[in-house]
Design an enzyme around this catalytic site. Structure first.
Site, mmCIF file in Angstrom:
data_model
loop_
_atom_site.group_PDB
_atom_site.id
_atom_site.type_symbol
_atom_site.label_atom_id
_atom_site.label_comp_id
_atom_site.label_asym_id
_atom_site.label_seq_id
_atom_site.Cartn_x
_atom_site.Cartn_y
_atom_site.Cartn_z
ATOM 1 N N GLU A 1 0.596 -0.987 -3.913
ATOM 2 C CA GLU A 1 0.505 -2.344 -3.371
ATOM 3 C C GLU A 1 1.488 -3.278 -4.062
ATOM 4 O O GLU A 1 2.144 -4.108 -3.421
ATOM 5 C CB GLU A 1 -0.915 -2.881 -3.534
ATOM 6 C CG GLU A 1 -1.921 -2.306 -2.538
ATOM 7 C CD GLU A 1 -3.225 -3.101 -2.525
ATOM 8 O OE1 GLU A 1 -3.187 -4.321 -2.764
ATOM 9 O OE2 GLU A 1 -4.279 -2.484 -2.253
ATOM 10 N N SER B 1 -2.575 18.127 -4.122
ATOM 11 C CA SER B 1 -3.313 19.380 -4.002
ATOM 12 C C SER B 1 -2.999 20.045 -2.672
ATOM 13 O O SER B 1 -2.500 19.409 -1.741
ATOM 14 C CB SER B 1 -4.842 19.180 -4.056
ATOM 15 O OG SER B 1 -5.219 18.224 -4.987
ATOM 16 N N ASP C 1 -7.562 4.656 1.055
ATOM 17 C CA ASP C 1 -7.284 3.303 0.584
ATOM 18 C C ASP C 1 -8.596 2.673 0.127
ATOM 19 O O ASP C 1 -9.194 1.867 0.841
ATOM 20 C CB ASP C 1 -6.638 2.489 1.704
ATOM 21 C CG ASP C 1 -6.150 1.131 1.221
ATOM 22 O OD1 ASP C 1 -6.203 0.883 0.001
ATOM 23 O OD2 ASP C 1 -5.730 0.314 2.055
ATOM 24 N N ASP D 1 -8.199 -2.420 -3.484
ATOM 25 C CA ASP D 1 -7.483 -3.593 -2.986
ATOM 26 C C ASP D 1 -7.283 -4.576 -4.132
ATOM 27 O O ASP D 1 -8.179 -4.752 -4.986
ATOM 28 C CB ASP D 1 -8.258 -4.298 -1.865
ATOM 29 C CG ASP D 1 -7.917 -3.768 -0.487
ATOM 30 O OD1 ASP D 1 -6.940 -2.992 -0.376
ATOM 31 O OD2 ASP D 1 -8.622 -4.108 0.483
#
Length: 823
Positions: free
Chosen positions: A195, A261, A333, A336
Site C-alpha cells: 500500500e 508456496s 487483502d 488496511d
C-alpha cells in the site's frame, strides 16, 4: 639467543595449549545440550508412559495413551531440538528482543509492542475450544518439563546460543503458541509495504503505479485516485524524507519476500494408481535451522504426520491415513492503512468530523546495557497507530496526521489454533473445509485430498468493506470517512473454494484465485502470475499422475518468465549484424545471445544461461525505471516484474515510453536499452566470474543461504552455523529459489521451499517429505544439516504412519514416565 628461542617456544606452546583447552571447553559445554534420544525421564504432567521413537532422520514418532500426553511429548521434542528458535520467536512477538540484543533491536521491539500481538494472543486463550485448551496446556507442560530437566541436569542451558546471550528462559504458556501462529501471519504480511509503495508511485503521477504494479490479467481492474487527491492541501515536499531506520530481526518482510508456496492435487480419476495425490511446498525465508520441524503424532483420532513449527502443537501441512492437507499463502487483502487526522488543540485525539480519544497505554521496554525506554501505545477505532519510521510511512503521512492499521491478525478472540487442530484431525475434505471457519489469520489457501476427492478453500477473516471505499484497500485512506472503514467480516462461505472440480486437478501458486468485483475481490495483489502457467501446463500434459510425476513437478526448474521475456527483449538482437572479431565486446554479446537462443529456460545450477538471463533482466528493468522513479524508489523493485516488462516490450497502452531516457536528448528505443543493458550485465559478470562465458555457473551465484538468524553474520560462527549450497531454480520456477535482489550477491538464493511433501493415497505409506536443513537446531548435532543435501538434490524421506516401520528404523527411543511411576 637460545634462551630467547626457548622462551618463545614455551610461550607459543602455552598459547596453543590454552587455545586447545578453550576449544575443548567450548565443545564440552556446548555438547552438553545435545539430547540423549535413548534416555528415560520421569516427569510431572503425564498420565501414562509415552514413547518418542526417533527415525534415522530424527523425525519423532510419538505414541501415548491420551492426546494430552502426546502433545506433552511434542512440546518436549520441540524443546529438545529447537529451544533457542522457540524462545527467539517468542521474544520477537513479545517485543522483548532488546533485553538480549540491546539497542540494535529496539525498533523491532517498538513495532511489535505497538501492534500488541502478544496481548491479543493472551486474550485469545479464552476463545479456544476445550480440546485445544487441553492440547495447548499439555504442550506447554512438555516444553517446561524439558526446561526443568535442562536446569536439573545442567544440560548446557538447552542450546549453545544461551551461553552467548545471557537470558532466563521463561516457562512456556498456551498464549505463547497462539502468539507464534500470529507471528506466522506477520511473516506472511506484505500489504502494508504494498500500500505504501503504491501511494508513493501514485504521487509521482504519469501512471507509473498502474504499469509497475499492474493488476493480474483478468477483469475487475479499477482506476485509483491519486494519493495526494485524498488529502486536500497535501504538499509532497512536506513529507518526511529521511530513510527508515533498519530493524534487525524484524519478522516483517517486504512485499518481495512475503510467504509464497505451491500446492496441487489430483483426484483418483487423474491418478495412475487410483488414489488421490497432493503435493505442498510452503516458501519462506531460509534459515538454519529451518522454520519447519517434521513430526508424527498418534492421536485418539488416528495418526498424523507432517510439518510443524516449533512452538505450535499442530501439523500445519501433512497427512493422516485418510486426509492430506497443504497450505499456501492466500495473499488476501486483510490489512488496511488508515490516515487519521489529529486534533491540533488536543493531539491525543482525532479531529472532526469523527472526534475520538486515542486508547493509550504505557509500556516499558528493557534494553540490555542501556536505560529502559517508555513507549506510549495508541489505538484508534481502526487499529493501532504505527510509528512513522517503519515501512516508509513518514513519506506518505500528511503533517498533523498519523497512520493506523486494521488487520485480521489483531483479533483478541482468535480461534485459528482451534481451527488448525480440527483440520489436522478431520477425515474428509468437507469436514476439513467446515473446520476452517474459525481460522482468522494468517490467510491461507488450504488444499485438500482424501481417498475420493480433492478441493481448495481460502482460510482467514476477510474484511467487509464498503463498496464506496476510496481506494478499495489498495492505498492508505482517510480513516474518519465511514465508507473507508471495516464493517465486520465477510461470511466464511464467501471465501473462495473449489471442491471436486470437473477436471480432477486443483492448483495454487499464490496466483489469482477468483475474479469478483470489490468488495468481494479477496485481493488486488496476488503472489504469482508466472509459476501457475508452468504448473497448469505440467499438470495438463498427462492424463494421469503418480507420486513420481508430482515430485518432478515440485522440483521443476524451468522459468516461464525466461521463456516469455527473452523472445521479446531479444527480438531485434538475435543473429543480427556480421560476426564480430574475437575478444571484442560485440563478440562477447553475440556469444551470450547464441547461448540464450538455444536455451530452454531451465534454471539449472550447472549452466551459464540462467546467470546471463538473470543479470540481463535485472539490468534492463533498472535502466527502464531509474530515471522515472529516482534511485530511492527504483531500489524498491529489486526483482524483475515480468508483467511490467512484457507490457513495456509489447508497448501495451504506450508502455514503451519507459524505454526513453528522460534525461537524454535522443529518443531511445527498447532495443537500444536491451543492448546497452546486456553489455553492462556481461561486463559485470565477466569481472566477477572470469572471461570464459561457458564456464559460468548459475549455482555459483544462486547459492542457497540457510543462515543462523543471530550468529550467521559472524565470520567464525557463521562458518559453523550457516548452511550453503549450490542450487538450481529461480524467482519464477516451481522449485522456487528467490534471489536476494540486492547487495554484493544479488542472485543468492534466500527464500524458497523449506518443506516439501507429496502424499499418495493409493499407497499412503509411500508418501514422502523433506525439510531444507535438519531436525536439530544444535550445530554439533549430526541432525543439524543431514537433510540439506537430500533437499538440494530434490530427494525425500519416507512419510509412514506404520509404527513397525518407525521402530525398525529407530535411531533412539525416548521414554517418558509419570513422576513416581517406578516407585
Amino acid at each position: 639467543m637460545y634462551r630467547l628461542f626457548t622462551w618463545l617456544v614455551r610461550i607459543v606452546s602455552t598459547l596453543l595449549a590454552c587455545a586447545v583447552l578453550a576449544a575443548f571447553g567450548i565443545w564440552y559445554f556446548a555438547t552438553r545440550s545435545l539430547p540423549d534420544y535413548d534416555a528415560t525421564y520421569q516427569m510431572e504432567g503425564l498420565s501414562a508412559p509415552v514413547e518418542i521413537v526417533r527415525t534415522t532422520e530424527d523425525v519423532p514418532h510419538i505414541f501415548g495413551k491420551t492426546d494430552a500426553d502426546v502433545y506433552f511429548a511434542l512440546g518436549l521434542a520441540h524443546a529438545q531440538d529447537r529451544l533457542w528458535q522457540m524462545t527467539l520467536a517468542r521474544r520477537t512477538v513479545q517485543g522483548r528482543l532488546s533485553e538480549v540484543f540491546g539497542a540494535k533491536t529496539l525498533k523491532t521491539d517498538e513495532l511489535m509492542r505497538r501492534l500488541d500481538l502478544y496481548g491479543a494472543a493472551q486474550a485469545s486463550v479464552a476463545a479456544q475450544d476445550p480440546a485445544t485448551t487441553s492440547a495447548l496446556e499439555a504442550y506447554a507442560r512438555g516444553v517446561n518439563a524439558w526446561i526443568e530437566e535442562v536446569n536439573r541436569a545442567a544440560l548446557g542451558r538447552g542450546a549453545p546460543e544461551f551461553f552467548l546471550f545471557e537470558a532466563e528462559i521463561a516457562y512456556w504458556t498456551p498464549a505463547d503458541s497462539i502468539a507464534l501462529l500470529k507471528l506466522l501471519a506477520v511473516q506472511n504480511a506484505t500489504q502494508i509495504d504494498t500500500e505504501v509503495l503504491r501511494a508513493q508511485l501514485s504521487m509521482l503521477g504519469q501512471g507509473w503505479a498502474a504499469d509497475l504494479m499492474p493488476a493480474v490479467p483478468g477483469p475487475g481492474t479499477i482506476a485509483l485516485p491519486r494519493y495526494a487527491a485524498l488529502f486536500p492541501g497535501l504538499d509532497p515536499a512536506q513529507l518526511q524524507t529521511a530513510a527508515d531506520v533498519e530493524a534487525p530481526l524484524s519478522p516483517f518482510a517486504s512485499r518481495d519476500f512475503g510467504a509464497a508456496s505451491n500446492a496441487f492435487a489430483a483426484a483418483p480419476a487423474r491418478s495412475a494408481a487410483g488414489g488421490s495425490l497432493l503435493a505442498n511446498d510452503p516458501h519462506a525465508a531460509f534459515s538454519a535451522p529451518s522454520q519447519w520441524y517434521l513430526a508424527r503424532l498418534e492421536l485418539s483420532t488416528g495418526g498424523v504426520i507432517g510439518a510443524t513449527i516449533p512452538g505450535i502443537p499442530a501439523i500445519l501441512t501433512g497427512r493422516s491415513d485418510q486426509l492430506g492437507w497443504g497450505i499456501t499463502a492466500a495473499f488476501a487483502d486483510d490489512e488496511d492503512l488508515f490516515v487519521e487526522e489529529l486534533d491540533p488543540k488536543t493531539p491525543e485525539r482525532t479531529a472532526a468530523p469523527r472526534v475520538g480519544e486515542f486508547t493509550t497505554r504505557k509500556v516499558i521496554v528493557t534494553v540490555k546495557d542501556a536505560a529502559p525506554i517508555t513507549l506510549t501505545l495508541r489505538w484508534t477505532e481502526n487499529g493501532p497507530v504505527l510509528p512513522s519510521d517503519h515501512f516508509d510511512l513518514g513519506k506518505i503521512t500528511p503533517p498533523g496526521h498519523v497512520i493506523s492499521l486494521g488487520w485480521s491478525a489483531l483479533s483478541t478472540a482468535d480461534t485459528s489454533m482451534s481451527a488448525a487442530l480440527k483440520i489436522m484431525q478431520s477425515k474428509t475434505v468437507p469436514e476439513a473445509v467446515a473446520a476452517g471457519e474459525g481460522f482468522l489469520a494468517p490467510a491461507l489457501n488450504l488444499t485438500l485430498a482424501d481417498a475420493t476427492s480433492v478441493g481448495l478453500v481460502t482460510l482467514g477473516a476477510l474484511p467487509l468493506r464498503d463498496p464506496a471505499n476510496a481506494t478499495e484497500g489498495r492505498m492508505p485512506q482517510p480513516g474518519w470517512v465511514m465508507a473507508n472503514r471495516w464493517h465486520g467480516r465477510l461470511p466464511y462461505d464467501s471465501n473462495p473454494r473449489l471442491l471436486d472440480p470437473e477436471g480432477g486437478i486443483v492448483v495454487n501458486t499464490n496466483n489469482k484465485l477468483i475474479d469478483r468485483p470489490f468488495p468481494l475481490h479477496v485481493s488486488h495483489d496476488w503472489g504469482d502470475s508466472q509459476r501457475v502457467a508452468r504448473l497448469t501446463r505440467l499438470m495438463g500434459e498427462r492424463e494421469v499422475h503418480s507420486r513420481e510425476s508430482f515430485i518432478a513437478v515440485q522440483t521443476d526448474t524451468v522459468s516461464p518468465a525466461a521463456r516469455g521475456l527473452l523472445p521479446l527483449v531479444g527480438a531485434d538482437l538475435w543473429f543480427t549484424g556480421t560476426p564480430a572479431p574475437e575478444g571484442t565486446p560485440e563478440r562477447f554479446r553475440q556469444r551470450a545471445l547464441e547461448l540464450l537462443a538455444a536455451w530452454d529456460g531451465d534454471m539449472n545450477e550447472h549452466l551459464p544461461e540462467p546467470l546471463i538471463y538473470a543479470a540481463w533482466m535485472r539490468e534492463f528493468q533498472d535502466r527502464l525505471i531509474r530515471d522515472e522513479l529516482g534511485p530511492e524508489l527504483a531500489a524498491k523493485f529489486i526483482h524483475i516484474e515480468p508483467l511490467f516488462l512484457e507490457k513495456v516490450l509489447r508497448n501495451v497502452d504506450g508502455a514503451a515510453r519507459w524505454c526513453d531516457v528522460l534525461q537524454s536528448a535522443p529518443s531511445e528505443s527498447c532495443t537500444d536499452i536491451a543492448r546497452v543493458s546486456l553489455d553492462a550485465a556481461l561486463l559485470e559478470l565477466k569481472e566477477k566470474y572470469g572471461p570464459q562465458i561457458e564456464s559460468w555457473r548459475w549455482g555459483d551465484a544462486h547459492e542457497a543461504r540457510h543462515d543462523h538468524a543471530v550468529l550467521g553474520r559472524n565470520p567464525l560462527l557463521g562458518w559453523l552455523m550457516n548452511i550453503r549450497q549450490s542450487t538450481s531454480g529461480g524467482d519464477f520456477t516451481l522449485n522456487r529459489g528467490l534471489t536476494a535482489g540486492s547487495g554484493p550477491d544479488p542472485f543468492a538464493n534466500v527464500h524458497g521451499a523449506g518443506y516439501r511433501g507429496v502424499y499418495d493415497f493409493a499407497d499412503p505409506d509411500s508418501s514422502v517429505f523433506i525439510i531444507a536443513t535438519g531436525q536439530s537446531g544444535h550445530p554439533f548435532s549430526s541432525h543439524y544439516d543431514d537433510l540439506a543435501d537430500l533437499w538440494r538434490r530434490g530427494e525425500y524421506v519416507p512419510m509412514s504412519l506404520d509404527p513397525a516401520l518407525a521402530r525398525a528404523a529407530a535411531a533412539g527411543i525416548t521414554r517418558l514416565e509419570p513422576l513416581g511411576a517406578s516407585e
